[in-house]
Write a protein that holds these residues in place. Structure first.
Motif, PDB file in Angstrom:
ATOM      1  N   MET A   1      20.223 -25.772  32.373  1.00 14.86           N
ATOM      2  CA  MET A   1      20.608 -24.983  31.506  1.00 14.86           C
ATOM      3  C   MET A   1      20.410 -23.679  32.015  1.00 14.86           C
ATOM      4  SD  MET A   1      20.435 -23.171  27.615  1.00 14.86           S
ATOM      5  CE  MET A   1      21.502 -21.647  27.576  1.00 14.86           C
TER       6      MET A   1
ATOM      7  N   PHE B   1      21.988 -23.877  36.202  1.00 20.12           N
ATOM      8  CA  PHE B   1      23.153 -23.083  35.701  1.00 20.12           C
ATOM      9  C   PHE B   1      22.645 -21.379  35.985  1.00 20.12           C
ATOM     10  CE2 PHE B   1      25.923 -20.685  32.706  1.00 20.12           C
ATOM     11  CZ  PHE B   1      27.504 -21.400  33.429  1.00 20.12           C
ATOM     12  N   THR B   2      21.974 -21.024  35.419  1.00 19.85           N
ATOM     13  CA  THR B   2      21.728 -19.840  34.292  1.00 19.85           C
ATOM     14  C   THR B   2      21.298 -18.958  36.220  1.00 19.85           C
ATOM     15  OG1 THR B   2      20.787 -19.818  32.676  1.00 19.85           O
ATOM     16  CG2 THR B   2      20.537 -17.900  33.821  1.00 19.85           C
TER      17      THR B   2
ATOM     18  N   PHE C   1      29.729 -24.892  38.083  1.00 13.51           N
ATOM     19  CA  PHE C   1      31.129 -26.131  37.447  1.00 13.51           C
ATOM     20  C   PHE C   1      29.716 -27.094  37.363  1.00 13.51           C
ATOM     21  CE2 PHE C   1      33.510 -22.657  39.613  1.00 13.51           C
ATOM     22  CZ  PHE C   1      34.314 -22.282  38.738  1.00 13.51           C
TER      23      PHE C   1
ATOM     24  N   GLU D   1      26.717 -27.722  37.062  1.00 15.22           N
ATOM     25  CA  GLU D   1      25.998 -27.052  35.860  1.00 15.22           C
ATOM     26  C   GLU D   1      26.432 -27.722  34.762  1.00 15.22           C
ATOM     27  OE1 GLU D   1      22.561 -28.363  36.355  1.00 15.22           O
ATOM     28  OE2 GLU D   1      23.106 -28.216  38.471  1.00 15.22           O
ATOM     29  N   ALA D   2      27.206 -26.162  34.364  1.00 13.75           N
ATOM     30  CA  ALA D   2      28.793 -25.761  33.468  1.00 13.75           C
ATOM     31  C   ALA D   2      28.360 -28.047  32.835  1.00 13.75           C
ATOM     32  CB  ALA D   2      29.664 -25.201  33.817  1.00 13.75           C
TER      33      ALA D   2
ATOM     34  N   CYS E   1      33.848 -31.085  29.200  1.00  9.01           N
ATOM     35  CA  CYS E   1      33.409 -31.439  30.788  1.00  9.01           C
ATOM     36  C   CYS E   1      34.051 -31.711  31.496  1.00  9.01           C
ATOM     37  CB  CYS E   1      32.568 -33.042  29.893  1.00  9.01           C
ATOM     38  SG  CYS E   1      31.720 -33.570  31.225  1.00  9.01           S
TER      39      CYS E   1
ATOM     40  N   LEU F   1      35.699 -28.765  33.365  1.00  9.55           N
ATOM     41  CA  LEU F   1      34.663 -28.418  33.633  1.00  9.55           C
ATOM     42  C   LEU F   1      34.239 -29.652  35.387  1.00  9.55           C
ATOM     43  CD1 LEU F   1      32.158 -27.280  31.981  1.00  9.55           C
ATOM     44  CD2 LEU F   1      33.560 -25.805  32.875  1.00  9.55           C
TER      45      LEU F   1
END
Length: 382
Positions: A137, A140-141, A245, A247-248, A261, A264
Motif C-alpha cells: 500500500m 502503491f501510494t 498496477f 502494487e494494486a 486481482c 489488475l
C-alpha cells in the motif's frame, strides 16, 4: 592523490561533449538554473524522511485499512525449542545431507523431522500477510503520487512529444523547480528502497533487485550531473507507470478479491509490456542511442549512460519472463497463481507427512486446490 582521483572521476572529457566544461554549468545566465551535483546531497536526509514516512503511513493508514479488509497479522506456527538446531539456523548455512544426518544422530530425530523444523523456523521469521499488505500500500501510494506529479510536468514539456529536443543545445538546458523536485524525490525513494531491501521481505530476486536499485541510482545521479534531466525524467516516468498496477494487484490479492486481482494483473502485464518493452527501448533508448549521436555525437559518459539503460532493459526482459510464467499459470488455472519471485515455503508437505506419521493407515485426500494465489513480488520497481 585525492585531487588526482577527483580530477579523473570528474574529467570534463569524460562527462561532456567537446568544448563543454563544468564551468559552463556552474555559471548559468541570469534567471536560469543548471543542475549541480551538490544539489543531490539532500537526497540522503530525504531518503531517511521517506523511510520514516513509510513507517508512519503503514502504522496510521495501511494497518487500519488491513483491519477493515480483515487482513490480520496472524501468529505463525512456532518451531519446537531446540538449542542445537537454533544454533545451526542462526549460522545461516544451508543444511546438506551430511549435516542433517549428523543432527539426526545427535538429537535422535529422523531427517524428515529436522527438515520440517527448519522450514517451520524459517516461516516463523517471515513477515505476515498484513505486513506485506502495508508495504504494498505504501509503494502503491508513492508510485501513484509521483507518477501523476511527473506526468503533469512532462505533459506540457515539448521534449516529451519530440525527443530530439532533449539534445538540442545540450547541456545548456535550464532546470525547472518541478524537474528538480521530481528527480530528488525519485532518487531519495530508491535510496530508501535499497537500504530497506535488507530488512524487508526477502525474495528470490534479491540480487536482481539490488542491481536494479544500484543501476537506477547511478543512472539518476549521472544523468542529473551532466544535465540529461529531460531524457532521465522520461525514463523514470515510464518505469513508474506499470509499478502502480503491480502494487494494486498485490493489494487486491492480499484482500482476497481474486477477480479484481486477476484484472489488475492483466493490466499490469499489458502496461509492463507496453512501457518497458515497447516505449522504453523503441522510443527512449532509441533516442539516446541514435538521435543524440546524430545531434551532438558520442562521448565517454554517453557510453556509460547507454550501458546503464541497456542493463535496465536486460532486467526488464528477465522480469517479463517471470510475469509470463505467472500469466501462463493463470491461463491454465483460471486465476493468478504464486509469483515465482516470492520466497515463501509451503508446509503442506510437512502436514501430510505429519498426518501419515500419526496414522499410517489413514487415506490421504488431496487438499482443495481452490486457494487464493500469492502475488508477493516487488518491482520493484522498478
Amino acid at each position: 592523490m585525492t585531487s588526482f582521483i577527483s580530477a579523473w572521476i570528474w574529467s570534463e572529457r569524460f562527462w561532456f561533449p567537446e568544448n563543454v566544461t563544468w564551468a559552463d554549468l556552474e555559471r548559468p545566465p541570469p534567471g536560469v538554473d543548471y543542475p549541480q551535483l551538490e544539489h543531490l546531497l539532500c537526497a540522503f536526509p530525504l531518503a531517511v524522511v521517506i523511510y520514516l514516512l513509510r513507517r508512519l503511513f503503514e502504522r496510521l493508514v495501511a494497518k487500519p485499512c488491513a483491519h477493515i479488509l480483515q487482513i490480520e497479522a496472524g501468529v505463525p506456527r512456532q518451531a519446537q525449542p531446540n538449542d542445537a538446531l537454533e544454533r545451526v539456523y542462526r549460522s545461516k548455512t544451508s543444511q546438506d545431507t551430511r549435516q542433517l544426518e549428523g543432527l539426526s544422530k545427535q538429537l535422535d530425530w529422523d531427517v524428515r523431522k529436522i527438515q520440517r523444523w527448519f522450514r517451520v523456523r524459517r516461516n516463523q521469521d517471515r513477515p505476515s500477510m498484513q505486513k506485506r499488505f502495508c508495504e504494498s500500500m505504501w509503494r502503491f501510494t508513492f508510485y501513484l503520487g509521483i507518477f501523476i506529479y511527473g506526468l503533469r510536468h512532462l505533459w506540457v514539456s515539448p521534449w516529451m512529444w519530440d525527443l530530439r529536443k532533449c539534445w538540442y543545445n545540450y547541456p545548456h538546458q535550464p532546470l525547472s523547480s518541478t524537474q528538480y523536485v521530481y528527480y530528488v524525490s525519485e532518487l531519495a525513494f530508491y535510496w530508501s528502497l535499497m537500504f530497506s531491501q535488507f530488512i524487508d521481505i526477502r525474495r528470490k530476486d534479491f540480487m536482481i533487485m539490488l542491481v536494479h536499485h544500484l543501476a537506477t541510482i547511478l543512472l539518476i545521479t549521472f544523468s542529473y550531473a551532466n544535465n540529461m534531466v529531460r531524457a532521465g525524467s522520461l525514463v523514470i516516468c515510464v518505469h513508474d507507470a506499470s509499478d502502480i498496477f503491480l502494487e494494486a494487484a498485490k493489494l487486491a490479492n492480499y484482500a482476497k478479491y481474486q477477480r479484481l486481482c486477476d484484472g489488475l494483473f492483466v493490466a499490469f502485464s499489458m502496461s509492463f509490456f507496453i512501457a518497458r518493452l515497447v516505449i522504453y527501448p523503441f522510443w527512449i533508448v532509441y533516442s539516446v542511442l541514435f538521435e543524440s549521436w546524430e545531434i551532438m555525437g558520442p562521448y565517454r559518459a554517453w557510453w556509460l549512460l547507454n550501458g546503464l539503460l541497456l542493463l535496465l532493459q536486460v532486467l526488464h526482459i528477465i522480469w517479463f519472463y517471470l510475469i509470463a510464467c505467472i500469466a501462463i499459470k493463470a491461463i491454465f488455472k483460471g486465476k493468478v497463481s504464486k509469483d515465482d519471485r516470492s520466497d515463501i515455503e509451503s508446509s503442506s508437505d510437512e502436514e501430510i507427512y505429519s498426518n501419515s506419521s500419526r496414522n499410517p493407515n489413514q487415506t490421504l485426500k488431496p487438499k482443495d486446490s481452490r486457494h487464493t494465489g500469492n502475488l508477493n513480488g516487488e518491482t520493484h520497481d522498478h
